[in-house]
Design a protein around this motif. Structure first.
Motif, short mmCIF file in Angstrom:
data_model
loop_
_atom_site.label_atom_id
_atom_site.label_comp_id
_atom_site.label_asym_id
_atom_site.label_seq_id
_atom_site.Cartn_x
_atom_site.Cartn_y
_atom_site.Cartn_z
N GLN A 100 -17.70 2.80 -4.95
CA GLN A 100 -16.29 2.71 -5.46
C GLN A 100 -15.68 3.79 -4.76
OE1 GLN A 100 -15.04 0.20 -7.49
NE2 GLN A 100 -16.95 -0.62 -6.79
N SER A 101 -14.76 3.80 -3.67
CA SER A 101 -14.30 4.72 -3.01
C SER A 101 -12.55 4.29 -3.10
CB SER A 101 -14.54 4.64 -1.75
OG SER A 101 -13.81 5.63 -0.68
N GLY A 102 -11.78 5.49 -3.53
CA GLY A 102 -10.36 5.31 -3.50
C GLY A 102 -9.74 5.00 -2.24
N ASP A 103 -10.21 5.33 -1.07
CA ASP A 103 -9.60 4.71 0.07
C ASP A 103 -9.90 3.37 0.86
OD1 ASP A 103 -12.09 5.46 0.83
OD2 ASP A 103 -11.54 6.98 2.15
N SER A 104 -10.70 2.79 0.01
CA SER A 104 -10.97 1.23 0.31
C SER A 104 -9.70 0.41 0.40
CB SER A 104 -11.88 0.60 -0.24
OG SER A 104 -11.51 0.31 -1.71
N VAL A 105 -9.78 -0.64 1.04
CA VAL A 105 -8.59 -1.35 1.10
C VAL A 105 -8.24 -2.00 -0.24
CG1 VAL A 105 -7.52 -3.58 2.22
CG2 VAL A 105 -8.70 -1.89 3.62
N THR A 106 -9.43 -2.58 -0.80
CA THR A 106 -9.01 -3.22 -2.26
C THR A 106 -8.50 -2.28 -3.10
OG1 THR A 106 -11.09 -4.65 -1.76
CG2 THR A 106 -10.16 -4.39 -3.98
N HIS A 107 -8.80 -0.93 -3.08
CA HIS A 107 -8.15 0.10 -4.15
C HIS A 107 -6.97 0.67 -3.73
CE1 HIS A 107 -12.55 0.80 -6.11
NE2 HIS A 107 -12.07 -0.51 -6.18
N SER A 108 -6.65 0.61 -2.44
CA SER A 108 -5.33 1.42 -1.86
C SER A 108 -4.18 0.54 -1.15
CB SER A 108 -6.03 2.62 -0.74
OG SER A 108 -6.54 1.97 0.31
N GLU A 109 -4.72 -0.51 -0.80
CA GLU A 109 -3.65 -1.28 -0.35
C GLU A 109 -2.59 -2.01 -0.94
OE1 GLU A 109 -1.09 -2.44 2.81
OE2 GLU A 109 -2.94 -1.67 3.26
N ARG A 110 -1.25 -1.76 -0.99
CA ARG A 110 -0.31 -2.06 -1.67
C ARG A 110 0.95 -2.69 -1.14
NH1 ARG A 110 -4.15 -1.56 -4.37
NH2 ARG A 110 -4.16 -0.33 -6.51
N SER A 111 0.83 -2.96 0.15
CA SER A 111 2.03 -3.74 1.01
C SER A 111 2.23 -5.09 0.74
CB SER A 111 1.31 -3.56 2.35
OG SER A 111 0.45 -4.74 2.78
N PHE A 112 3.01 -5.71 0.82
CA PHE A 112 3.73 -6.97 0.76
C PHE A 112 2.72 -8.25 1.42
CE2 PHE A 112 6.03 -10.86 1.53
CZ PHE A 112 6.41 -11.19 0.33
N GLY A 113 2.28 -7.65 2.52
CA GLY A 113 1.55 -8.34 3.39
C GLY A 113 0.16 -8.60 2.42
N PHE A 114 -0.37 -7.58 1.85
CA PHE A 114 -1.72 -7.74 1.35
C PHE A 114 -1.40 -8.74 0.31
CE2 PHE A 114 -4.29 -6.18 -2.32
CZ PHE A 114 -5.53 -6.07 -1.86
N TYR A 115 -0.48 -8.51 -0.71
CA TYR A 115 -0.41 -9.49 -1.85
C TYR A 115 -0.05 -11.11 -1.40
CZ TYR A 115 -0.21 -5.07 -4.37
OH TYR A 115 -0.63 -4.05 -5.24
N SER A 167 -7.67 -19.23 -9.99
CA SER A 167 -6.81 -19.39 -8.78
C SER A 167 -5.47 -19.16 -9.41
CB SER A 167 -6.97 -20.44 -7.96
OG SER A 167 -8.38 -20.62 -7.09
N TYR A 168 -5.34 -19.63 -10.61
CA TYR A 168 -4.00 -19.40 -11.48
C TYR A 168 -3.90 -18.14 -11.35
CZ TYR A 168 -0.76 -19.60 -15.27
OH TYR A 168 0.48 -19.51 -15.86
N TYR A 169 -4.80 -17.33 -12.00
CA TYR A 169 -4.81 -15.96 -12.11
C TYR A 169 -4.18 -15.11 -10.76
CZ TYR A 169 -6.66 -11.09 -12.69
OH TYR A 169 -6.65 -9.70 -12.55
N THR A 170 -4.92 -15.50 -9.63
CA THR A 170 -4.79 -14.94 -8.45
C THR A 170 -3.32 -15.17 -8.03
OG1 THR A 170 -7.10 -15.00 -7.78
CG2 THR A 170 -5.48 -14.77 -5.96
N LEU A 171 -2.77 -16.43 -8.23
CA LEU A 171 -1.65 -16.86 -7.79
C LEU A 171 -0.52 -16.06 -8.50
CD1 LEU A 171 -0.07 -18.66 -5.55
CD2 LEU A 171 -0.50 -20.44 -7.46
N VAL A 172 -0.59 -16.35 -9.73
CA VAL A 172 0.60 -15.68 -10.45
C VAL A 172 0.47 -13.98 -10.21
CG1 VAL A 172 1.33 -15.27 -12.94
CG2 VAL A 172 0.57 -17.52 -12.14
N GLY A 173 -0.67 -13.48 -10.37
CA GLY A 173 -0.76 -11.99 -10.38
C GLY A 173 -0.15 -11.49 -9.19
N SER A 174 -0.57 -12.18 -7.88
CA SER A 174 -0.24 -11.67 -6.65
C SER A 174 1.28 -11.80 -6.56
CB SER A 174 -1.01 -12.63 -5.52
OG SER A 174 -2.20 -12.27 -5.56
N ILE A 175 2.06 -12.92 -7.00
CA ILE A 175 3.23 -13.21 -6.85
C ILE A 175 4.15 -11.94 -7.53
CG2 ILE A 175 5.36 -14.46 -7.57
CD1 ILE A 175 3.69 -16.88 -6.68
N ALA A 176 3.39 -11.57 -9.03
CA ALA A 176 4.14 -10.53 -9.64
C ALA A 176 3.99 -8.91 -8.65
CB ALA A 176 3.46 -10.51 -10.88
#
Length: 342
Positions: free
Chosen positions: A233-248, A272-281
């Motif tokens: 678990q590293s804070g600088d990984s993409v999963t943990h740090s990326e917050r751009s519109f393109g990522f979502y 996939s409902y969870y992923t879809l709704v959450g990513s749009i938010a």
């Protein structure tokens, strides 16, 4: 083990000079030796490329590929294209494999004739790197339980809330055994599952984007109730740090594709409902959402999600909405505990 098939392990490498030796040493130290180890240096700008070459000079099982930076999807595809093994595994360049990872995963595949085998994993922080390395080098005990289940696509879509898995397991239903996410590590695949299937290149969420198609190709999966993989678990990984519109947005694309595929296979797309709704938010609050193109794409994503959700029956909508709430509660605890590991 009577059979001795070649197993290919694919490791995408990018700027991981601090952690790469831990990962590669854990692969070289596997109790199962007939390995092809593909290290794909994806345009690293630190010492990772030199480390890859140094490892290859010491062990002929290692095949190093140097390529211009194209992202993890491109690196994984390069590995798949060069893979010679009958079975394929993946590892992230900063994680540590248990010494018996391949041995046990392969044994259960040969024993059960499943399409994929998987085991459990644990998260760890940077401060425990050396301790985890030492523990992994000892090797895990035999799994206490081996569970084979059918219809992996259904399991992927419906068994993803930790709280519900705990309840199901407590009731003796082996629910935890049926859980797996989109990550490709801590698994062993039959090579033919990847025929004609590759990761999208230059995109985030590349593993989510292939998940539905990959699992729909499988008839059965074997689960081993033993920890065989250590996930840093590293804070600088993409999963943990990326917050751009393109990522979502890439997560919206992946969620929508898996949503539709699940419906086409008669499976309620709860994950996939969870992923879809959450990513749009998340798109709505992304730091760069105000760019004109992004606002247009956001509107298109909302319309697409509404059209997909409209295909659900009232009961399916209730299932999807209720599990999303439970998963958000799980995530709150996960973010507070696991992502803050040091």
């Amino acid at each position: 083990m009577a059979d001795n098939p070649l197993v290919t392990i694919i490791v995408p490498v990018y700027n991981a000079e601090r952690y790469l030796p831990y990962c590669v040493e854990s692969i070289l130290g596997q109790s199962y030796h007939n390995l092809q180890i593909i290290l794909v240096d994806d345009g690293s700008t630190d010492a990772s490329a030199d480390l890859c070459d140094a490892f290859a000079a010491k062990d002929t099982r290692i095949d190093v590929v140097h390529q211009s930076n194209g992202g993890i999807g491109k690196a994984q595809n390069t590995g798949l294209d060069r893979a010679e093994g009958q079975y394929i595994a993946f590892a992230d360049n900063d994680d540590i494999l248990d010494r018996r990872n391949i041995e046990l995963l392969l044994h259960v595949l040969l024993q059960t004739n499943a399409d994929m085998s998987k085991a459990r994993w644990r998260q760890f922080g940077v401060s425990t790197l050396d301790t985890v390395q030492q523990q992994a080098a000892i090797g895990a005990s035999e799994p206490s339980t081996i569970t084979v289940f059918r219809n992996p696509l259904r399991a992927y879509q419906t068994v993803f809330c930790k709280s519900l898995r705990m309840i199901g397991t407590a009731l003796g239903r082996k629910t935890e055994a049926r859980y797996f996410n989109e990550a490709n590590w801590c698994r062993l695949y039959r090579r033919e599952l990847w025929d004609g299937l590759r990761f999208p290149e230059g995109a985030y969420a590349q593993d989510v984007m292939v998940a539905g198609e990959l699992y729909s190709r499988m008839s059965s999966v074997a689960d081993l109730d033993v920890v065989l993989y250590n996930w840093l678990q590293s804070g600088d990984s993409v999963t943990h740090s990326e917050r751009s519109f393109g990522f979502y947005h890439d997560n919206v694309e992946a969620g929508a594709a898996n949503f539709e595929l699940a419906l086409n296979h008669g499976v309620t797309p709860m994950r996939s409902y969870y992923t879809l709704v959450g990513s749009i938010a998340e798109e709505r609050t992304a730091k760069d959402v105000q760019l004109d193109d992004h606002l247009r794409i956001l509107d298109e994503d909302i319309a697409r999600a509404e059209a997909l959700i409209a295909k659900l029956t009232p009961f399916q909508r209730m299932q999807c909405a209720s599990t999303r709430v439970l998963r958000l509660m799980d995530k709150y605890l996960y973010d507070r505990v696991v992502k803050n590991m040091k």
